[in-house]
Design a protein around this motif. Sequence first.
Motif, mmCIF file in Angstrom:
data_model
loop_
_atom_site.group_PDB
_atom_site.id
_atom_site.type_symbol
_atom_site.label_atom_id
_atom_site.label_comp_id
_atom_site.label_asym_id
_atom_site.label_seq_id
_atom_site.Cartn_x
_atom_site.Cartn_y
_atom_site.Cartn_z
ATOM 1 N N PHE A 205 0.985 -1.113 -0.056
ATOM 2 C CA PHE A 205 0.063 0.007 -0.147
ATOM 3 C C PHE A 205 0.596 1.138 -0.027
ATOM 4 N N HIS A 206 0.268 2.180 -0.581
ATOM 5 C CA HIS A 206 0.908 3.652 -0.717
ATOM 6 C C HIS A 206 -0.330 4.759 -0.366
ATOM 7 N N LEU A 207 0.265 5.786 0.540
ATOM 8 C CA LEU A 207 -0.774 7.006 0.735
ATOM 9 C C LEU A 207 -0.857 7.356 -0.689
ATOM 10 N N THR A 208 -2.261 7.586 -0.898
ATOM 11 C CA THR A 208 -2.558 8.241 -2.191
ATOM 12 C C THR A 208 -3.323 9.407 -2.428
ATOM 13 N N GLY A 209 -4.266 9.565 -1.174
ATOM 14 C CA GLY A 209 -5.142 10.788 -1.151
ATOM 15 C C GLY A 209 -5.736 10.794 0.057
ATOM 16 N N ILE A 210 -6.860 11.766 0.057
ATOM 17 C CA ILE A 210 -7.757 12.001 1.310
ATOM 18 C C ILE A 210 -9.023 11.952 1.156
ATOM 19 N N ASN A 211 -9.814 11.496 1.788
ATOM 20 C CA ASN A 211 -11.257 11.369 1.797
ATOM 21 C C ASN A 211 -11.878 12.065 3.074
ATOM 22 N N ASN A 212 -12.356 13.232 3.258
ATOM 23 C CA ASN A 212 -12.606 13.915 4.133
ATOM 24 C C ASN A 212 -12.031 13.545 5.343
ATOM 25 N N GLN A 213 -10.751 13.868 5.300
ATOM 26 C CA GLN A 213 -9.701 13.956 6.328
ATOM 27 C C GLN A 213 -9.437 12.578 6.925
ATOM 28 N N THR B 260 -6.246 -0.278 -6.603
ATOM 29 C CA THR B 260 -7.637 -0.256 -5.888
ATOM 30 C C THR B 260 -7.375 0.948 -4.859
ATOM 31 N N TRP B 261 -8.301 1.723 -4.664
ATOM 32 C CA TRP B 261 -8.360 2.761 -3.531
ATOM 33 C C TRP B 261 -9.032 2.130 -2.367
ATOM 34 N N TRP B 262 -8.335 2.256 -1.090
ATOM 35 C CA TRP B 262 -8.781 1.639 0.140
ATOM 36 C C TRP B 262 -8.792 2.770 1.165
ATOM 37 N N GLN B 263 -10.028 3.062 2.042
ATOM 38 C CA GLN B 263 -10.189 3.869 3.033
ATOM 39 C C GLN B 263 -9.447 3.235 4.238
ATOM 40 N N GLN B 264 -8.592 4.041 4.935
ATOM 41 C CA GLN B 264 -7.561 3.645 5.814
ATOM 42 C C GLN B 264 -8.636 3.297 7.130
ATOM 43 N N VAL B 265 -9.707 4.166 7.627
ATOM 44 C CA VAL B 265 -10.253 3.811 8.598
ATOM 45 C C VAL B 265 -11.312 2.505 8.855
ATOM 46 N N SER B 266 -11.926 2.397 7.671
ATOM 47 C CA SER B 266 -12.732 1.180 7.313
ATOM 48 C C SER B 266 -12.033 0.007 6.732
ATOM 49 N N GLY B 267 -11.108 0.065 6.060
ATOM 50 C CA GLY B 267 -10.302 -1.045 5.176
ATOM 51 C C GLY B 267 -11.168 -1.397 4.246
ATOM 52 N N ALA C 260 -5.691 19.816 -17.315
ATOM 53 C CA ALA C 260 -7.049 19.192 -16.395
ATOM 54 C C ALA C 260 -6.735 18.090 -15.872
ATOM 55 N N TRP C 261 -6.297 16.990 -16.709
ATOM 56 C CA TRP C 261 -6.256 15.482 -16.399
ATOM 57 C C TRP C 261 -5.505 15.269 -15.137
ATOM 58 N N VAL C 262 -4.638 16.031 -14.931
ATOM 59 C CA VAL C 262 -3.881 15.705 -13.649
ATOM 60 C C VAL C 262 -4.108 16.873 -12.491
ATOM 61 N N PHE C 263 -4.938 18.003 -13.019
ATOM 62 C CA PHE C 263 -5.109 18.991 -11.917
ATOM 63 C C PHE C 263 -6.405 18.742 -11.340
ATOM 64 N N VAL C 264 -7.453 18.212 -11.874
ATOM 65 C CA VAL C 264 -8.579 18.071 -11.305
ATOM 66 C C VAL C 264 -8.703 17.148 -10.113
ATOM 67 N N PRO C 265 -7.855 16.038 -10.336
ATOM 68 C CA PRO C 265 -7.724 15.157 -8.937
ATOM 69 C C PRO C 265 -7.024 15.966 -7.862
ATOM 70 N N VAL C 266 -5.992 16.768 -8.176
ATOM 71 C CA VAL C 266 -5.385 17.502 -7.147
ATOM 72 C C VAL C 266 -6.223 18.574 -6.537
ATOM 73 N N TRP C 267 -6.939 18.962 -7.160
ATOM 74 C CA TRP C 267 -7.787 20.081 -6.764
ATOM 75 C C TRP C 267 -8.870 19.392 -6.008
ATOM 76 N N THR C 268 -9.483 18.310 -6.555
ATOM 77 C CA THR C 268 -10.614 17.707 -5.683
ATOM 78 C C THR C 268 -10.133 17.237 -4.263
ATOM 79 N N ILE C 269 -8.927 16.547 -4.276
ATOM 80 C CA ILE C 269 -8.497 15.764 -3.170
ATOM 81 C C ILE C 269 -7.240 16.642 -2.330
ATOM 82 N N GLN C 270 -7.978 17.643 -1.814
ATOM 83 C CA GLN C 270 -7.080 18.682 -1.279
ATOM 84 C C GLN C 270 -7.295 18.042 0.466
ATOM 85 N N PRO C 271 -6.616 18.363 1.225
ATOM 86 C CA PRO C 271 -6.748 17.788 2.653
ATOM 87 C C PRO C 271 -7.806 18.498 3.507
#
Lengths: 239, 165
Positions: free
Chosen positions: A13-21, A32-39, B23-34
Amino acid sequence: MWEAATDGRRLKFHLTGINNQNFIMADEETGTWWQQVSGEAIHGPLKGRRLNGVFHDELTFATWRRERPQGRVLRPSEDNDAWRKFSERWEEQTAKLPVVTQAAAQDKLAPRAVVLGVNLNGAAKAYPLEPVERQSPLVDKVGGVPLLVVLGEDKKSVRAFETTVDGRALEFYVKADAVGGGAWRMFDGETQSEWDFTGRAVAGALAGRQLKKIPLLKDYWFDWKLYNPQTLVYAFNAP
Amino acid sequence: MNTKTKRRLLWLALLAVVVAAFAWVFVPVWTIQPFKAQTPGGLNLSYTLRSWSTVATPVALALAALLVVVLWRGTRWWMKVALVLLLVPPVAATWFSRQNHFEWMFKPLAQSAYVAADKVDFVGDEEMVLAVEVNGDAVAYPVRQLAYHHVVEDTVGGLPVVSTY
């Protein structure tokens, strides 16, 4: 803590993004994208799958080392100092970060209040730290299961156990003089057996028995609530 | 179609390709902001864009380069400068599609290494650890390290495990 495999296939696994913190991790094998807290797999070829949880404790290092002197400890990364800088104040810094999910109006807890979450038989319950610190062990029932939530001798480590032994729910208390002098012990009211913080009876009629451990998830209230919308919150009824 | 109209259409096509690559790379960066709320739809779009971006961005770059070559002849020097500059976004997008910008900040542990509990001098007594034990193999992951790396791979008592925080 998750089993890093599905269908007998190891996943990296790699860190790849964030979903509502709560962070999203991607596996190298399928993307595949996996949610950390729920698996739970939320996007990609394995969507809908769930990783198996691996039972874990969240303890102080001193408590863990006393219990597991033969254990091994993850060594800090030597090739980058970024983690050190980040980690020095991460807890205070994180506590100040904004929360983007909407809190319900009736919520008494702050979004970043730390809770210990229990999920049993489809029922969820959150234990704020404060009542656990005030009254330990704290006796309760979740999803029909009688349990206790207990604070360790270090006042930081917390564990939860089912209180049923041989079909009857025992009552437990922590002996006041056990804290400070001598080894920390719990006692059950029925047999006066002595129990240590791992949930094992070390003396008395029940010596050798082990209480069943219940997974506790230490989490921010907003995150626990988001993934357990029906959660109850333990309320300490002060007189 | 006269030459002028044709060239105009080619310019439009080039601009469209450049904007699409960006846009292809920017949209995900914009959408997935911490510190922004995410929606299931936004995440789904981001997932789709990201999973195709390593293919889509070089295709866009090749297309853009082709259009630049076609438009190159008979163009004034300052338009040639513009043509070269228009290749910058697709080049950048192609490079970025092969990056994990979340791991720029939170570098992953290339190889996890462990120290016997009684030899540890890098964890304070009061520091929290995530502790796991499988088949007698007991491991502690200091929370300070997990909070930074987010993900640590291990095999505990034969079981493949990912420790996350």
